[in-house]
Design an enzyme around this catalytic site. Structure first.
Site, short mmCIF file in Angstrom:
data_model
loop_
_atom_site.label_atom_id
_atom_site.label_comp_id
_atom_site.label_asym_id
_atom_site.label_seq_id
_atom_site.Cartn_x
_atom_site.Cartn_y
_atom_site.Cartn_z
N CYS A 75 28.92 41.84 21.76
CA CYS A 75 28.50 41.21 20.76
C CYS A 75 29.56 41.52 19.57
CB CYS A 75 27.10 41.76 20.35
SG CYS A 75 26.57 41.60 18.65
N GLU A 76 29.95 40.48 18.80
CA GLU A 76 30.93 40.88 17.97
C GLU A 76 30.36 41.53 16.75
OE1 GLU A 76 33.08 37.08 17.30
OE2 GLU A 76 31.84 36.74 15.75
N HIS A 77 29.00 41.40 16.46
CA HIS A 77 28.26 42.01 15.49
C HIS A 77 28.15 43.39 15.42
CE1 HIS A 77 26.66 37.62 14.28
NE2 HIS A 77 27.74 37.94 13.90
N HIS A 78 28.01 43.92 16.65
CA HIS A 78 27.34 45.30 16.95
C HIS A 78 28.26 46.21 17.80
CE1 HIS A 78 23.77 43.23 15.47
NE2 HIS A 78 23.82 44.36 14.69
N GLN A 117 27.26 34.74 21.92
CA GLN A 117 26.65 33.71 22.76
C GLN A 117 26.98 32.11 22.56
OE1 GLN A 117 22.82 34.95 24.33
NE2 GLN A 117 22.64 32.81 25.30
N HIS A 145 20.50 40.67 24.85
CA HIS A 145 21.57 41.49 24.00
C HIS A 145 20.94 42.64 23.71
CE1 HIS A 145 23.56 37.71 22.21
NE2 HIS A 145 22.65 37.10 23.29
N CYS A 147 21.96 44.77 21.31
CA CYS A 147 21.65 45.12 19.83
C CYS A 147 20.22 44.57 19.57
CB CYS A 147 22.55 44.19 19.16
SG CYS A 147 22.93 42.37 19.26
ZN LIG Z 1 24.49 42.07 18.08
#
Ligand SMILES: [Zn+2]
Length: 185
Positions: A75-78, A117, A145, A147
């Site tokens: 995941c590119e956010h976390h 995703q 996910h 996260c």
């Molecule tokens: Zn994430």
């Protein structure tokens, strides 16, 4: 990939969370993480369409579905994993098909980088559309996910489902329903 930079950064994170990067268990962690990142982010320099070498097959203008292709992404956010299964359906045109294993390779190329995703789903659909010019493409991805499941709302086992539909599937509800029932069967 810049291993040294990853190692320095991991060491800094360990220090920042209050750990001792010099203790035995953590001594080689920066190196291990650098090697692991090289592997899990190796899709960054790959173009998924490289894997869609066109094979001129039978004039089979009927549905092709490859389901349950496993994948792992970050995941590119976390920067924590999300993983699950991809299902790819398309209806070839003019005998233009691709090897079934190529679909799995393309999924890997797209998944092995910092990702969302939704973007994996649409990138695969569009790359297949642009490479083979089929009558239609439908990509469904279901994933868990980390996260979401290891922090925050902690909905363990919850799945996120995304779909990307191109070509005749956009307007043909019966064709979409056929794909969905084959995926579930
Ligand atoms: Zn994430």
């Amino acid at each position: 990939m810049d291993h040294k930079k990853i190692e320095t950064a991991v060491k800094m994170i360990l220090e920042a969370i209050g750990e001792d990067p010099e203790r035995e268990g953590l001594l080689d962690t920066p190196k291990r993480v650098a090697r692991m990142y090289e592997e899990v982010f190796q899709g960054l320099n790959q173009d998924p369409s490289e894997h869609f070498q066109t094979i001129f097959g039978e004039d089979h203008e009927e549905l092709v579905l490859v389901k349950d292709i496993p994948f792992y992404s970050m995941c590119e956010h976390h920067l924590v994993p999300f993983f699950g299964k991809a299902h790819i359906a398309y209806i070839p045109k003019g005998g233009k098909v691709t090897g079934l294993s190529k679909l799995a390779r393309a999924v890997e190329a797209v998944a092995r980088r910092p990702q969302l995703q939704e973007r994996i789903t649409s990138t695969i659909a569009e790359s297949l559309r642009d490479s083979l010019a089929p009558h239609g493409v439908m990509v469904i991805i279901e994933a868990e996910h980390m996260c979401m499941t290891m922090r925050g709302v902690k909905k363990s086992g919850s799945k996120t489902i995304t779909s990307a539909v191109r070509g005749i599937f956009e307007n043909d509800q019966a064709a979409r329903a056929e794909v969905m029932s084959l995926i579930k069967s």
